[in-house]
Write a protein that holds these residues in place. Structure first.
Motif, PDB file in Angstrom:
ATOM      1  N   SER A   8       0.825  -1.211   0.000  1.00 44.69           N
ATOM      2  CA  SER A   8       0.000   0.000   0.000  1.00 44.69           C
ATOM      3  C   SER A   8       0.858   1.259   0.000  1.00 44.69           C
ATOM      4  N   SER A   9       2.154   1.113   0.252  1.00 46.44           N
ATOM      5  CA  SER A   9       3.069   2.248   0.253  1.00 46.44           C
ATOM      6  C   SER A   9       3.494   2.563  -1.176  1.00 46.44           C
ATOM      7  N   ALA A  10       3.604   3.846  -1.481  1.00 50.52           N
ATOM      8  CA  ALA A  10       4.027   4.259  -2.818  1.00 50.52           C
ATOM      9  C   ALA A  10       5.527   4.091  -3.007  1.00 50.52           C
ATOM     10  N   ALA A  11       6.269   4.022  -1.920  1.00 56.85           N
ATOM     11  CA  ALA A  11       7.727   3.885  -1.984  1.00 56.85           C
ATOM     12  C   ALA A  11       8.137   2.507  -1.469  1.00 56.85           C
ATOM     13  N   THR A  12       9.389   2.159  -1.700  1.00 56.66           N
ATOM     14  CA  THR A  12       9.933   0.903  -1.200  1.00 56.66           C
ATOM     15  C   THR A  12      10.057   0.959   0.321  1.00 56.66           C
ATOM     16  N   VAL A  13       9.585  -0.077   0.976  1.00 50.24           N
ATOM     17  CA  VAL A  13       9.648  -0.184   2.432  1.00 50.24           C
ATOM     18  C   VAL A  13      10.835  -1.082   2.777  1.00 50.24           C
ATOM     19  N   THR A  14      11.641  -0.692   3.772  1.00 49.84           N
ATOM     20  CA  THR A  14      12.798  -1.506   4.155  1.00 49.84           C
ATOM     21  C   THR A  14      12.773  -1.829   5.636  1.00 49.84           C
ATOM     22  N   LEU A  15      13.260  -3.002   5.961  1.00 46.22           N
ATOM     23  CA  LEU A  15      13.482  -3.438   7.333  1.00 46.22           C
ATOM     24  C   LEU A  15      14.931  -3.895   7.423  1.00 46.22           C
ATOM     25  N   GLN A  16      15.606  -3.549   8.505  1.00 44.17           N
ATOM     26  CA  GLN A  16      17.000  -3.966   8.673  1.00 44.17           C
ATOM     27  C   GLN A  16      17.124  -4.873   9.884  1.00 44.17           C
ATOM     28  N   VAL A  17      17.702  -6.045   9.667  1.00 45.45           N
ATOM     29  CA  VAL A  17      17.963  -7.013  10.727  1.00 45.45           C
ATOM     30  C   VAL A  17      19.451  -6.939  11.032  1.00 45.45           C
ATOM     31  N   ALA A  18      19.800  -6.605  12.274  1.00 45.31           N
ATOM     32  CA  ALA A  18      21.204  -6.413  12.634  1.00 45.31           C
ATOM     33  C   ALA A  18      21.468  -6.927  14.040  1.00 45.31           C
ATOM     34  N   SER A  19      22.729  -6.893  14.415  1.00 47.72           N
ATOM     35  CA  SER A  19      23.157  -7.297  15.752  1.00 47.72           C
ATOM     36  C   SER A  19      23.151  -6.090  16.676  1.00 47.72           C
ATOM     37  N   SER A  20      22.680  -6.296  17.898  1.00 50.24           N
ATOM     38  CA  SER A  20      22.736  -5.227  18.886  1.00 50.24           C
ATOM     39  C   SER A  20      23.941  -5.398  19.811  1.00 50.24           C
ATOM     40  N   SER A  41      13.697  -5.555   1.666  1.00 46.27           N
ATOM     41  CA  SER A  41      12.977  -4.479   0.998  1.00 46.27           C
ATOM     42  C   SER A  41      11.704  -5.026   0.364  1.00 46.27           C
ATOM     43  N   VAL A  42      10.661  -4.205   0.429  1.00 46.51           N
ATOM     44  CA  VAL A  42       9.381  -4.547  -0.174  1.00 46.51           C
ATOM     45  C   VAL A  42       9.046  -3.432  -1.152  1.00 46.51           C
ATOM     46  N   GLY A  43       9.067  -3.753  -2.429  1.00 51.08           N
ATOM     47  CA  GLY A  43       8.760  -2.766  -3.453  1.00 51.08           C
ATOM     48  C   GLY A  43       7.263  -2.588  -3.613  1.00 51.08           C
ATOM     49  N   VAL A  44       6.884  -1.788  -4.571  1.00 52.88           N
ATOM     50  CA  VAL A  44       5.470  -1.514  -4.835  1.00 52.88           C
ATOM     51  C   VAL A  44       4.734  -2.783  -5.244  1.00 52.88           C
ATOM     52  N   THR A  45       5.440  -3.714  -5.901  1.00 51.89           N
ATOM     53  CA  THR A  45       4.799  -4.966  -6.321  1.00 51.89           C
ATOM     54  C   THR A  45       4.458  -5.858  -5.134  1.00 51.89           C
ATOM     55  N   GLY A  46       5.082  -5.605  -3.979  1.00 54.74           N
ATOM     56  CA  GLY A  46       4.794  -6.372  -2.775  1.00 54.74           C
ATOM     57  C   GLY A  46       5.700  -7.549  -2.534  1.00 54.74           C
ATOM     58  N   GLN A  47       6.558  -7.876  -3.476  1.00 58.16           N
ATOM     59  CA  GLN A  47       7.459  -9.019  -3.325  1.00 58.16           C
ATOM     60  C   GLN A  47       8.625  -8.649  -2.411  1.00 58.16           C
ATOM     61  N   PRO A  48       8.803  -9.350  -1.270  1.00 55.00           N
ATOM     62  CA  PRO A  48       9.949  -9.047  -0.389  1.00 55.00           C
ATOM     63  C   PRO A  48      11.248  -9.609  -0.937  1.00 55.00           C
ATOM     64  N   LYS A  49      12.344  -8.916  -0.639  1.00 50.60           N
ATOM     65  CA  LYS A  49      13.673  -9.336  -1.089  1.00 50.60           C
ATOM     66  C   LYS A  49      14.653  -9.100   0.048  1.00 50.60           C
ATOM     67  N   SER A  50      15.423 -10.123   0.409  1.00 51.17           N
ATOM     68  CA  SER A  50      16.395 -10.031   1.499  1.00 51.17           C
ATOM     69  C   SER A  50      17.804 -10.121   0.914  1.00 51.17           C
ATOM     70  N   VAL A  51      18.637  -9.124   1.274  1.00 52.25           N
ATOM     71  CA  VAL A  51      20.029  -9.100   0.826  1.00 52.25           C
ATOM     72  C   VAL A  51      20.941  -8.771   2.002  1.00 52.25           C
ATOM     73  N   MET A  52      22.199  -9.214   1.905  1.00 52.73           N
ATOM     74  CA  MET A  52      23.165  -8.914   2.943  1.00 52.73           C
ATOM     75  C   MET A  52      23.644  -7.474   2.781  1.00 52.73           C
ATOM     76  N   GLY A  53      23.742  -6.766   3.901  1.00 57.38           N
ATOM     77  CA  GLY A  53      24.222  -5.389   3.873  1.00 57.38           C
ATOM     78  C   GLY A  53      23.219  -4.446   4.496  1.00 57.38           C
ATOM     79  N   SER A  54      23.654  -3.243   4.767  1.00 58.30           N
ATOM     80  CA  SER A  54      22.797  -2.229   5.371  1.00 58.30           C
ATOM     81  C   SER A  54      21.790  -1.697   4.359  1.00 58.30           C
ATOM     82  N   CYS A  55      20.689  -1.210   4.873  1.00 61.15           N
ATOM     83  CA  CYS A  55      19.645  -0.618   4.009  1.00 61.15           C
ATOM     84  C   CYS A  55      20.031   0.798   3.601  1.00 61.15           C
TER      85      CYS A  55
END
Length: 161
Positions: free
Chosen positions: A123-135, A147-161
């Motif tokens: 429902s967001s017009a922009a790409t939504v990102t979540l970052q999983v990291a160590s505390s 990252s979740v693009g406008v199409t709704g398909q989630p994609k997980s990659v190594m590295g910071s957002c």
């Protein structure tokens, strides 16, 4: 008449000196390997958490398509910290799925909620990102970016957002 010579039998087993040297070598090797093993375990926890988030996003998307309505993911804590777990709510507000809190050594930062429309799109017009990291302080483990693009398909990659 045959005379047989018998050699004295050597006792079986290890001597105390051999045992102490072996235990000392094993102790030294374990103390060298322990820190890298800790980093390996933390990296696996981060990868597992990112896969759980991706699976939850895919479930929400498929439920939005299946139920022909809007499905929302929200963190259980009510803020943008997802490591405390999350809830997937259907179009009528019923809870479709929940996730328990993660190990405190992991942080999952993202938006206050993620919603999918009945077409399976974000429902967001922009790409939504979540970052999983160590505390953990001083950790060298790479974070993962979902990252979740406008199409709704989630994609997980190594590295910071």
């Amino acid at each position: 008449m045959t005379i047989r010579h018998t050699l004295p039998r050597r006792p079986a087993g290890f001597t105390m000196t051999e045992l102490i040297v072996t235990v000392a070598i094993l102790g030294i090797m374990a103390s060298i390997a322990a820190p890298s093993f800790k980093e390996l375990m933390l990296g696996q926890r981060i990868k597992s958490a990112s896969f759980d988030v991706t699976a939850a996003l895919m479930l929400a998307r498929s439920e939005a398509l299946k139920q022909n309505g809007s499905v929302t993911l929200t963190p259980s804590s009510g803020s943008s910290e997802w490591a405390g777990g999350w809830t997937i709510a259907g179009p009528d507000g019923t809870t479709l799925s929940t996730q328990d809190a993660y190990d405190p050594s992991i942080t999952i930062a993202g938006p206050a909620s993620i919603a999918y429309t009945r077409s399976g799109r974000s429902s967001s017009a922009a790409t939504v990102t979540l970052q999983v990291a160590s505390s953990a302080s001083g950790s060298t483990v790479s974070p993962r970016c979902i990252s979740v693009g406008v199409t709704g398909q989630p994609k997980s990659v190594m590295g910071s957002c």
